[in-house]
Design an enzyme around this catalytic site. Structure first.
Site, PDB file in Angstrom:
ATOM      1  CG  HIS A   1     134.849  35.739 -73.072  1.00 26.89           C
ATOM      2  ND1 HIS A   1     134.406  35.094 -74.191  1.00 26.89           N
ATOM      3  CD2 HIS A   1     135.406  34.792 -72.285  1.00 26.89           C
ATOM      4  CE1 HIS A   1     134.648  33.796 -74.062  1.00 26.89           C
ATOM      5  NE2 HIS A   1     135.260  33.590 -72.919  1.00 26.89           N
TER       6      HIS A   1
ATOM      7  CG  ASP B   1     139.897  33.294 -65.930  1.00 31.67           C
ATOM      8  OD1 ASP B   1     139.876  33.436 -67.160  1.00 31.67           O
ATOM      9  OD2 ASP B   1     140.013  32.189 -65.372  1.00 31.67           O
TER      10      ASP B   1
HETATM   11  C1  SDX Z   1     139.292  32.672 -70.723  1.00 28.79           C
HETATM   12  O1  SDX Z   1     137.691  31.816 -75.305  1.00 28.79           O
HETATM   13  C2  SDX Z   1     137.245  31.343 -74.180  1.00 28.79           C
HETATM   14  O2  SDX Z   1     136.154  30.828 -74.087  1.00 28.79           O
HETATM   15  C3  SDX Z   1     138.197  31.445 -73.010  1.00 28.79           C
HETATM   16  C4  SDX Z   1     137.630  31.058 -71.654  1.00 28.79           C
HETATM   17  C5  SDX Z   1     137.365  29.574 -71.555  1.00 28.79           C
HETATM   18  O3  SDX Z   1     136.553  29.189 -70.694  1.00 28.79           O
HETATM   19  O4  SDX Z   1     138.041  28.807 -72.271  1.00 28.79           O
HETATM   20  O5  SDX Z   1     136.436  31.769 -71.396  1.00 28.79           O
HETATM   21  C6  SDX Z   1     138.635  31.363 -70.528  1.00 28.79           C
HETATM   22  O6  SDX Z   1     140.342  32.704 -71.306  1.00 28.79           O
HETATM   23  C7  SDX Z   1     138.594  33.922 -70.271  1.00 28.79           C
HETATM   24  C8  SDX Z   1     139.369  35.216 -70.674  1.00 28.79           C
HETATM   25  C9  SDX Z   1     140.467  35.411 -69.654  1.00 28.79           C
HETATM   26  N1  SDX Z   1     141.386  36.490 -70.075  1.00 28.79           N
HETATM   27  C10 SDX Z   1     141.420  37.642 -69.396  1.00 28.79           C
HETATM   28  O7  SDX Z   1     140.681  37.955 -68.464  1.00 28.79           O
HETATM   29  C11 SDX Z   1     142.540  38.563 -69.844  1.00 28.79           C
HETATM   30  C12 SDX Z   1     141.985  39.980 -70.040  1.00 28.79           C
HETATM   31  N2  SDX Z   1     141.104  39.955 -71.182  1.00 28.79           N
HETATM   32  C13 SDX Z   1     141.613  40.347 -72.475  1.00 28.79           C
HETATM   33  O8  SDX Z   1     142.927  39.963 -72.699  1.00 28.79           O
HETATM   34  C14 SDX Z   1     140.628  40.114 -73.617  1.00 28.79           C
HETATM   35  O9  SDX Z   1     139.423  40.557 -73.192  1.00 28.79           O
HETATM   36  C15 SDX Z   1     140.474  38.718 -74.185  1.00 28.79           C
HETATM   37  C16 SDX Z   1     141.781  38.127 -74.607  1.00 28.79           C
HETATM   38  C17 SDX Z   1     139.814  37.823 -73.205  1.00 28.79           C
HETATM   39  C18 SDX Z   1     139.581  38.840 -75.420  1.00 28.79           C
HETATM   40  O10 SDX Z   1     140.273  39.597 -76.344  1.00 28.79           O
HETATM   41  P1  SDX Z   1     139.663  39.910 -77.803  1.00 28.79           P
HETATM   42  O11 SDX Z   1     138.369  39.223 -78.019  1.00 28.79           O
HETATM   43  O12 SDX Z   1     140.734  39.673 -78.796  1.00 28.79           O
HETATM   44  O13 SDX Z   1     139.269  41.399 -77.700  1.00 28.79           O
HETATM   45  P2  SDX Z   1     140.261  42.588 -77.957  1.00 28.79           P
HETATM   46  O14 SDX Z   1     141.568  42.311 -77.263  1.00 28.79           O
HETATM   47  O15 SDX Z   1     140.249  42.891 -79.399  1.00 28.79           O
HETATM   48  O16 SDX Z   1     139.535  43.756 -77.115  1.00 28.79           O
HETATM   49  C19 SDX Z   1     138.590  44.594 -77.722  1.00 28.79           C
HETATM   50  C20 SDX Z   1     138.851  45.957 -77.079  1.00 28.79           C
HETATM   51  C21 SDX Z   1     140.281  46.435 -77.257  1.00 28.79           C
HETATM   52  O17 SDX Z   1     140.235  47.848 -77.184  1.00 28.79           O
HETATM   53  P3  SDX Z   1     140.208  48.690 -78.599  1.00 28.79           P
HETATM   54  O18 SDX Z   1     141.401  48.238 -79.408  1.00 28.79           O
HETATM   55  O19 SDX Z   1     138.887  48.351 -79.243  1.00 28.79           O
HETATM   56  O20 SDX Z   1     140.284  50.142 -78.182  1.00 28.79           O
HETATM   57  O21 SDX Z   1     138.656  45.858 -75.659  1.00 28.79           O
HETATM   58  C22 SDX Z   1     139.888  46.122 -74.999  1.00 28.79           C
HETATM   59  C23 SDX Z   1     140.988  45.946 -76.023  1.00 28.79           C
HETATM   60  O22 SDX Z   1     142.108  46.756 -75.685  1.00 28.79           O
HETATM   61  N3  SDX Z   1     140.012  45.133 -73.921  1.00 28.79           N
HETATM   62  C24 SDX Z   1     140.437  45.402 -72.692  1.00 28.79           C
HETATM   63  C25 SDX Z   1     140.337  44.189 -71.990  1.00 28.79           C
HETATM   64  N4  SDX Z   1     139.866  43.234 -72.811  1.00 28.79           N
HETATM   65  C26 SDX Z   1     139.675  43.821 -74.008  1.00 28.79           C
HETATM   66  N5  SDX Z   1     140.899  46.536 -72.126  1.00 28.79           N
HETATM   67  C27 SDX Z   1     141.250  46.459 -70.824  1.00 28.79           C
HETATM   68  N6  SDX Z   1     141.154  45.328 -70.078  1.00 28.79           N
HETATM   69  C28 SDX Z   1     140.719  44.178 -70.624  1.00 28.79           C
HETATM   70  N7  SDX Z   1     140.652  43.069 -69.900  1.00 28.79           N
END
Ligand code: SDX
Length: 436
Positions: free
Chosen positions: A313, A371
């Protein structure tokens, strides 16, 4: 906003004059540096794609402490609201700033109940879609189409219009979502019933049919009501920011909410519950818990493009409190339906345990979000996977409207118009086609 007792100064190593900016305190959470005069005084923009360090607005609706895993709606902890209140009370709280007393709750619920029908013409819109269209495609169309009917509540600058549009949208979303579902399975639409609760009415419109009475299961009714509470608002997430930016042009509230529906559909946002359940079902089909290790290797391999859906998140760097509550609801529903041994729920808990002990997730502070479990409980209730995000949109509509109305009611609001760092071609002249 309260002016802080200190300022921020930006200094330049190239000898350009430094520039002082006011700082404002929030009631809780980080202070903000007011950079509104930066470009005018220095000719520089700030650069923050994805808004990692940028507050787009002032708001008094929802607060998240990502490190503590705390979520407050108008100051009330989500755990207390999900336990002691229902969705109608939560809607009143988000829209008006206070929990309703008994009379206020009755009046608000009565108002919502009496706006649940949609214009009969809306039925014809669905007929233009293929039966197998994704429900979110249908919902984006139907919500936008509402503005074609309610000319008496489309002037966003009129407080009375804003009030009635809010009630209409909250009241009609369950009707529209259930219509999208019934259309996809070739069953007749069910009209809303004024003698049922908000969640009970939705269950009947989804799973009832004209050939027999539908009895609402109180455990499922309460579970759905709690799912709505947990999804109601969440600060300036992607879809809420979309609604604010869209509404800042002065467009009507139905169009602005339709923009939010479209944004929520994305798998990185509201579409994650559908993606998470599909991920768990695929993992189950490939061998279940025995295959989790192999799957985790894929997730940790940057080149795989595979993410653990339902994890991570932008704000929560601790357990999403909604995930904890959703897990409780999962237990209640599975127990009520005699599905305590649901293999998918067991698999989800195994995946969570393995992830939370794995350095990759621990170092990146990746925890289950709202989720991760919501798909399992919705699937147990009988909601098809491709309807999950529609349910999310139904619940989030009150948050979107509360945020939109808060922006419009702020005399200082302006149309949103970000700038850019341009790295394209400088000016050049068109050559005759024979010389290109
Ligand atoms: C919702 O914003 C909100 O409040 C949204 C929400 C709401 O109520 O409105 O809470 C609802 O959208 C919840 C989130 C649902 N999405 C997912 O579950 C999809 C999987 N999650 C990721 O796509 C990600 O965690 C996000 C999009 C939710 C957040 O992404 P960020 O903040 O841009 O973080 P990032 O992608 O920069 O990740 C940081 C690191 C990265 O690795 P490095 O580049 O540092 O090596 O963490 C890794 C990412 O690759 N990472 C994950 C991951 N989420 C982040 N790796 C594997 N699996 C994951 N789910």
């Amino acid at each position: 906003m309260k002016l802080a007792d200190y300022k921020a100064t930006i200094a330049f190593s190239n000898g350009a004059p430094s520039f002082e900016m006011p700082v404002y305190n929030g009631s809780i959470g980080p202070d903000v540096i007011d950079i509104r005069k930066l470009y005018g005084q220095t000719g520089l923009f700030t650069y923050d794609p994805g808004f990692l360090s940028t507050a787009s607005c002032e708001s008094a609706i929802t607060y998240i402490d990502g490190d503590k895993g705390e979520l407050l709606y108008r100051g009330y902890p989500i755990e207390q609201l999900a336990t002691n209140c229902d969705f109608m009370e939560t809607c009143h709280l988000l829209l008006k700033g206070e929990l309703p007393n008994t009379k206020q709750k009755a009046d608000f619920s009565h108002l919502v109940t009496n706006h649940t029908m949609v214009n009969e013409q809306m039925h014809f819109f669905l007929r233009g879609f293929r039966r197998d269209a994704h429900p979110m495609a249908v919902m984006t169309g139907l919500v936008g189409a509402l503005s074609a009917f309610y000319h008496d509540s489309t002037d966003i600058n009129n407080p009375e219009h804003r009030e009635i549009a809010a009630i209409r949208l909250i009241a009609k979303m369950p009707t529209l979502v259930s219509m999208a579902y019934k259309y996809s399975i070739g069953q007749p639409f069910m009209y809303p019933r004024n003698d049922l609760s908000y969640a009970g009415n939705f269950l009947r419109m989804m799973f009832g049919n004209p050939c027999e009475d539908y009895v609402v299961n109180p455990v499922l009714e309460r579970a759905l009501d709690r799912i709505f509470i947990l999804h109601a608002d969440h600060e300036q997430n992607a879809s809420t920011s979309t609604v604010r930016l869209c509404g800042s042009s002065g467009t009507n509230p139905f169009a602005a909410i339709a923009a939010g529906v479209a944004c929520l559909w994305g798998p990185a946002h509201g579409g994650a519950n559908e993606a998470c359940l599909n991920m768990l079902e695929q993992l189950q089909a490939q061998g279940g818990v025995a295959k989790v290790g192999e799957f985790m290797d894929q997730v940790k391999d940057k080149n795989s493009g595979v993410k653990l859906m339902g994890f991570g998140h932008r704000v929560y760097k601790n357990y999403d409190p909604r995930a904890t509550l959703m897990q409780e609801t999962c237990n209640e529903v599975l127990k009520e339906l005699g599905l305590e041994n649901d293999p998918l729920f067991k698999l989800a808990k195994a995946v969570e345990k393995i992830a939370l002990e794995d350095d990759y997730f621990v170092q990146r502070k990746l925890y289950p979000n709202v989720d991760f479990y919501s798909g399992i409980v919705q699937r147990a209730i009988g909601i098809p996977v491709n309807m999950f995000t529609g349910i999310f949109a139904l619940a989030r509509t009150v948050g979107w409207i509360a945020q939109l109305n808060e922006m419009i009611a702020d005399p200082e609001y302006k149309i949103g118009r970000p700038r850019q760092l341009f790295t394209g071609s400088p000016r050049r002249d068109v050559k005759d086609i024979n010389k290109r």
